[in-house]
Design a protein around this motif. Structure first.
Motif, PDB file in Angstrom:
ATOM      1  N   ALA A 246       0.832  -1.211   0.000  1.00 35.79           N
ATOM      2  CA  ALA A 246       0.000   0.000   0.000  1.00 35.79           C
ATOM      3  C   ALA A 246       0.859   1.250   0.000  1.00 35.79           C
ATOM      4  CB  ALA A 246      -0.926   0.000   1.219  1.00 35.79           C
ATOM      5  N   VAL A 247       0.221   2.340  -0.374  1.00 37.68           N
ATOM      6  CA  VAL A 247       0.808   3.677  -0.277  1.00 37.68           C
ATOM      7  C   VAL A 247      -0.073   4.500   0.646  1.00 37.68           C
ATOM      8  CG1 VAL A 247       1.418   5.788  -1.512  1.00 37.68           C
ATOM      9  CG2 VAL A 247       1.797   3.558  -2.597  1.00 37.68           C
ATOM     10  N   TRP A 248       0.545   5.096   1.669  1.00 40.40           N
ATOM     11  CA  TRP A 248      -0.163   6.030   2.547  1.00 40.40           C
ATOM     12  C   TRP A 248       0.239   7.439   2.122  1.00 40.40           C
ATOM     13  CZ3 TRP A 248       1.563   9.661   6.289  1.00 40.40           C
ATOM     14  CH2 TRP A 248       0.538  10.213   7.068  1.00 40.40           C
ATOM     15  N   ALA A 249      -0.727   8.174   1.590  1.00 38.24           N
ATOM     16  CA  ALA A 249      -0.470   9.512   1.056  1.00 38.24           C
ATOM     17  C   ALA A 249      -1.132  10.548   1.955  1.00 38.24           C
ATOM     18  CB  ALA A 249      -1.002   9.623  -0.368  1.00 38.24           C
ATOM     19  N   SER A 250      -0.350  11.430   2.529  1.00 39.14           N
ATOM     20  CA  SER A 250      -0.854  12.376   3.525  1.00 39.14           C
ATOM     21  C   SER A 250      -1.511  13.607   2.920  1.00 39.14           C
ATOM     22  CB  SER A 250       0.305  12.809   4.431  1.00 39.14           C
ATOM     23  OG  SER A 250       1.352  13.381   3.660  1.00 39.14           O
ATOM     24  N   TRP A 251      -1.687  13.619   1.617  1.00 34.37           N
ATOM     25  CA  TRP A 251      -2.302  14.747   0.905  1.00 34.37           C
ATOM     26  C   TRP A 251      -2.842  14.199  -0.401  1.00 34.37           C
ATOM     27  CZ3 TRP A 251       1.211  19.223  -1.309  1.00 34.37           C
ATOM     28  CH2 TRP A 251       0.408  20.232  -1.862  1.00 34.37           C
ATOM     29  N   ASP A 252      -3.951  14.696  -0.866  1.00 43.90           N
ATOM     30  CA  ASP A 252      -4.542  14.123  -2.075  1.00 43.90           C
ATOM     31  C   ASP A 252      -3.685  14.357  -3.313  1.00 43.90           C
ATOM     32  OD1 ASP A 252      -5.242  16.855  -2.082  1.00 43.90           O
ATOM     33  OD2 ASP A 252      -7.094  16.491  -3.169  1.00 43.90           O
ATOM     34  N   GLU A 253      -2.913  15.435  -3.348  1.00 44.20           N
ATOM     35  CA  GLU A 253      -2.000  15.624  -4.478  1.00 44.20           C
ATOM     36  C   GLU A 253      -0.992  14.476  -4.551  1.00 44.20           C
ATOM     37  OE1 GLU A 253      -1.928  18.364  -6.981  1.00 44.20           O
ATOM     38  OE2 GLU A 253      -3.940  18.073  -6.198  1.00 44.20           O
ATOM     39  N   PHE A 254      -0.528  14.025  -3.384  1.00 43.71           N
ATOM     40  CA  PHE A 254       0.373  12.875  -3.345  1.00 43.71           C
ATOM     41  C   PHE A 254      -0.340  11.609  -3.819  1.00 43.71           C
ATOM     42  CE2 PHE A 254       2.645  14.988   0.502  1.00 43.71           C
ATOM     43  CZ  PHE A 254       3.396  15.782  -0.347  1.00 43.71           C
ATOM     44  N   ALA A 255      -1.578  11.427  -3.369  1.00 45.06           N
ATOM     45  CA  ALA A 255      -2.333  10.235  -3.753  1.00 45.06           C
ATOM     46  C   ALA A 255      -2.559  10.188  -5.261  1.00 45.06           C
ATOM     47  CB  ALA A 255      -3.667  10.203  -3.006  1.00 45.06           C
ATOM     48  N   LYS A 256      -2.814  11.350  -5.865  1.00 40.27           N
ATOM     49  CA  LYS A 256      -3.010  11.391  -7.317  1.00 40.27           C
ATOM     50  C   LYS A 256      -1.754  10.934  -8.053  1.00 40.27           C
ATOM     51  CE  LYS A 256      -4.690  15.678  -7.416  1.00 40.27           C
ATOM     52  NZ  LYS A 256      -5.301  16.944  -7.888  1.00 40.27           N
ATOM     53  N   GLY A 257      -0.606  11.455  -7.631  1.00 40.38           N
ATOM     54  CA  GLY A 257       0.638  11.083  -8.292  1.00 40.38           C
ATOM     55  C   GLY A 257       0.956   9.613  -8.135  1.00 40.38           C
ATOM     56  N   ALA A 258       0.771   9.080  -6.922  1.00 39.08           N
ATOM     57  CA  ALA A 258       1.038   7.656  -6.690  1.00 39.08           C
ATOM     58  C   ALA A 258       0.088   6.792  -7.508  1.00 39.08           C
ATOM     59  CB  ALA A 258       0.897   7.348  -5.201  1.00 39.08           C
ATOM     60  N   THR A 259      -1.165   7.189  -7.562  1.00 34.84           N
ATOM     61  CA  THR A 259      -2.161   6.429  -8.321  1.00 34.84           C
ATOM     62  C   THR A 259      -1.791   6.350  -9.795  1.00 34.84           C
ATOM     63  OG1 THR A 259      -3.956   6.940  -6.783  1.00 34.84           O
ATOM     64  CG2 THR A 259      -4.592   6.441  -9.051  1.00 34.84           C
ATOM     65  N   ARG A 260      -1.389   7.460 -10.376  1.00 39.80           N
ATOM     66  CA  ARG A 260      -1.043   7.471 -11.804  1.00 39.80           C
ATOM     67  C   ARG A 260       0.168   6.588 -12.093  1.00 39.80           C
ATOM     68  NH1 ARG A 260      -2.088  13.902 -11.613  1.00 39.80           N
ATOM     69  NH2 ARG A 260      -4.354  13.842 -11.925  1.00 39.80           N
ATOM     70  N   ALA A 261       1.163   6.651 -11.206  1.00 40.79           N
ATOM     71  CA  ALA A 261       2.353   5.820 -11.416  1.00 40.79           C
ATOM     72  C   ALA A 261       2.012   4.344 -11.339  1.00 40.79           C
ATOM     73  CB  ALA A 261       3.412   6.170 -10.360  1.00 40.79           C
ATOM     74  N   ILE A 262       1.200   3.967 -10.357  1.00 43.11           N
ATOM     75  CA  ILE A 262       0.825   2.565 -10.179  1.00 43.11           C
ATOM     76  C   ILE A 262      -0.011   2.080 -11.359  1.00 43.11           C
ATOM     77  CG2 ILE A 262      -0.545   1.006  -8.744  1.00 43.11           C
ATOM     78  CD1 ILE A 262       0.350   2.778  -6.329  1.00 43.11           C
ATOM     79  N   GLN A 263      -0.959   2.910 -11.812  1.00 41.72           N
ATOM     80  CA  GLN A 263      -1.786   2.526 -12.962  1.00 41.72           C
ATOM     81  C   GLN A 263      -0.932   2.305 -14.203  1.00 41.72           C
ATOM     82  OE1 GLN A 263      -4.676   5.842 -12.811  1.00 41.72           O
ATOM     83  NE2 GLN A 263      -6.287   4.288 -12.743  1.00 41.72           N
ATOM     84  N   GLN A 264      -0.013   3.235 -14.458  1.00 40.45           N
ATOM     85  CA  GLN A 264       0.806   3.136 -15.661  1.00 40.45           C
ATOM     86  C   GLN A 264       1.721   1.921 -15.632  1.00 40.45           C
ATOM     87  OE1 GLN A 264       2.795   6.841 -16.554  1.00 40.45           O
ATOM     88  NE2 GLN A 264       0.893   8.024 -16.503  1.00 40.45           N
ATOM     89  N   ALA A 265       2.106   1.511 -14.431  1.00 40.99           N
ATOM     90  CA  ALA A 265       2.969   0.336 -14.290  1.00 40.99           C
ATOM     91  C   ALA A 265       2.179  -0.966 -14.262  1.00 40.99           C
ATOM     92  CB  ALA A 265       3.805   0.464 -13.015  1.00 40.99           C
ATOM     93  N   GLY A 266       0.839  -0.874 -14.251  1.00 40.05           N
ATOM     94  CA  GLY A 266       0.013  -2.065 -14.186  1.00 40.05           C
ATOM     95  C   GLY A 266       0.145  -2.814 -12.869  1.00 40.05           C
ATOM     96  N   ARG A 267       0.367  -2.049 -11.779  1.00 40.22           N
ATOM     97  CA  ARG A 267       0.612  -2.664 -10.471  1.00 40.22           C
ATOM     98  C   ARG A 267      -0.569  -2.407  -9.536  1.00 40.22           C
ATOM     99  NH1 ARG A 267       5.987  -3.198  -9.070  1.00 40.22           N
ATOM    100  NH2 ARG A 267       5.160  -4.101  -7.126  1.00 40.22           N
ATOM    101  N   ASN A 268      -1.773  -2.613 -10.008  1.00 38.69           N
ATOM    102  CA  ASN A 268      -2.953  -2.232  -9.243  1.00 38.69           C
ATOM    103  C   ASN A 268      -3.239  -3.125  -8.040  1.00 38.69           C
ATOM    104  OD1 ASN A 268      -3.198  -0.180 -11.044  1.00 38.69           O
ATOM    105  ND2 ASN A 268      -5.175  -0.789 -11.867  1.00 38.69           N
ATOM    106  N   GLU A 269      -2.359  -4.102  -7.799  1.00 39.04           N
ATOM    107  CA  GLU A 269      -2.478  -4.840  -6.546  1.00 39.04           C
ATOM    108  C   GLU A 269      -2.073  -3.967  -5.355  1.00 39.04           C
ATOM    109  OE1 GLU A 269       1.927  -5.328  -7.374  1.00 39.04           O
ATOM    110  OE2 GLU A 269       0.104  -5.236  -8.584  1.00 39.04           O
ATOM    111  N   ILE A 270      -1.358  -2.887  -5.644  1.00 39.97           N
ATOM    112  CA  ILE A 270      -0.949  -1.932  -4.602  1.00 39.97           C
ATOM    113  C   ILE A 270      -2.109  -0.968  -4.360  1.00 39.97           C
ATOM    114  CG2 ILE A 270       0.701  -0.141  -3.957  1.00 39.97           C
ATOM    115  CD1 ILE A 270       2.646  -1.446  -6.009  1.00 39.97           C
ATOM    116  N   LYS A 271      -2.512  -0.778  -3.120  1.00 41.99           N
ATOM    117  CA  LYS A 271      -3.637   0.096  -2.799  1.00 41.99           C
ATOM    118  C   LYS A 271      -3.133   1.449  -2.288  1.00 41.99           C
ATOM    119  CE  LYS A 271      -6.281  -3.246  -3.948  1.00 41.99           C
ATOM    120  NZ  LYS A 271      -6.747  -3.227  -5.368  1.00 41.99           N
ATOM    121  N   VAL A 272      -3.872   2.486  -2.642  1.00 43.10           N
ATOM    122  CA  VAL A 272      -3.524   3.859  -2.248  1.00 43.10           C
ATOM    123  C   VAL A 272      -4.576   4.392  -1.290  1.00 43.10           C
ATOM    124  CG1 VAL A 272      -3.152   6.229  -3.054  1.00 43.10           C
ATOM    125  CG2 VAL A 272      -2.285   4.287  -4.411  1.00 43.10           C
TER     126      VAL A 272
END
Length: 370
Positions: A246-272
């Motif tokens: 998982a990724v713990w993002a302390s701000w939604d701007e951080f969560a957006k960036g982490a989400t995009r990176a994970i999606q592009q890598a096809g690693r959606n088993e990781i939760k944000v």
């Protein structure tokens, strides 16, 4: 705001950042708030209005001084301030400092000397704001701050329930990952809400040794893009399924960036898991193929509305609390409709407590349920 090795440099570069938020660019040099927040769409919002016999409060000129106006969260916050000021018969001007604390202090001084009846501040540090705020109070100009550790007599400071927000989000993450796994933390020092969120994070990690932090970073400079770039590097460092839970993002701007990176890598088993909420965030959470599964937040428009109400209480001559805590709600994908996309105006239909705060509505005020 920076994090980890790189992030420490940015925290310094941000030179004592004061808090977290999100969005697009704000109005500057007295630009009207609608330029920053767009057309206000109150939906089912509860707005205070001027009660009978308060015509003397009509036409008040209000300044909103912001450390930065980045991301959809900030845009919606500004829209909430604007609609509440206008509902109370006033006009609003927004000054955004582009994350420059010296410029924020200068804009605050200009507002104190610029004929404004009341001043709202968004983020900033005590070091940057205290002198200007004291000048305002000495001149009889009421001030209500959001997310700044100010301690000036007569000034009301609003904050989200940051420690509790962080705690609840971490417990949700723990439940979802089965109480163990490797996580990535995205956070930045120097902002009052961030520092409060870190208190709960440290306590949680100390109490849960089976959850391991394998990386941390964060910056306030282009936070979503920087997070995406750094998360992409971490995914290459940990390439196997199960390496990161998982990724713990302390701000939604951080969560957006982490989400995009994970999606592009096809690693959606990781939760944000994120903190704060905007229309843009909600779209990502509703996407069934998105790793972002939960966020805890206060409606940013409600933050602006409540802050404005306390300012008008001061203009009315009321005594107000020194600190006001805004209670957050958890938004999970499971609670959202599967058959249609919604925005934050509609979110209250599915998430109890969202978007209809009555905090700050005094007895002498009327109200309008939009």
């Amino acid at each position: 705001m920076k994090w980890g090795r790189k992030s420490m440099l940015v925290a310094a570069a941000a030179a004592m950042l004061a808090t977290a938020a999100c969005g697009s660019k704000a109005g500057d040099s007295g630009a009207p708030a609608n330029e920053a927040g767009g057309a206000a769409k109150p939906g089912n919002a509860i707005l205070a209005t001027l009660g009978e016999g308060n015509d003397n409060l009509q036409g008040k000129k209000i300044a909103l001084i912001m450390q930065f106006n980045e991301g959809a969260f900030s845009a919606q916050y500004v829209a909430g301030v604007k609609e509440q000021v206008e509902s109370l018969g006033g006009t609003l001007q927004v000054q955004a400092a582009g994350n420059n604390l010296a410029d924020m202090a200068s804009k605050l001084d200009a507002a104190v000397n610029g004929g404004f009846d009341g001043i709202l501040t968004d983020h900033g540090t005590a070091e940057a704001l205290e002198a200007g705020v004291k000048k305002a109070v000495d001149k009889g100009i009421p001030v209500v701050a959001f997310d700044a550790n100010l301690n000036v007599p007569g000034v009301t400071v609003l904050q989200q329930s940051d420690e509790e927000m962080s705690k609840q989000l971490l417990e949700k993450m723990k439940e979802d990952i089965g109480g163990k796994g490797n996580i990535v933390k995205v956070w930045v020092a120097g902002f009052a809400p961030m520092e409060r969120r870190q208190i709960s994070y440290k306590a949680f990690m100390d109490a849960n040794p089976d959850i391991k932090e394998i990386a941390h970073f964060g910056t306030a400079d282009k936070p979503a893009l920087d997070t995406q770039n750094q998360m992409e590097a971490i995914l290459k460092q940990y390439p196997n399924e199960g390496d990161i839970s998982a990724v713990w993002a302390s701000w939604d701007e951080f969560a957006k960036g982490a989400t995009r990176a994970i999606q592009q890598a096809g690693r959606n088993e990781i939760k944000v898991y994120g903190i704060d909420m905007s229309d843009e965030d909600l779209q990502l959470i509703q996407d069934e193929n998105s790793p972002w599964v939960a966020s805890i937040a206060v409606d940013p428009k409600d933050i602006g509305r409540v802050q404005t109400r306390y300012l008008y209480q001061k203009l009315h001559g009321d005594q107000t609390d020194e600190k006001v805590v805004l209670e957050a709600v958890m938004v999970t994908r499971d609670a959202l409709p599967k058959d249609k996309k919604i925005n934050t105006t509609e979110l209250g239909e599915y998430i109890e407590g969202w978007g209809k705060s009555e905090q700050g509505i005094a007895d002498w005020m009327g109200r309008s349920d939009k």
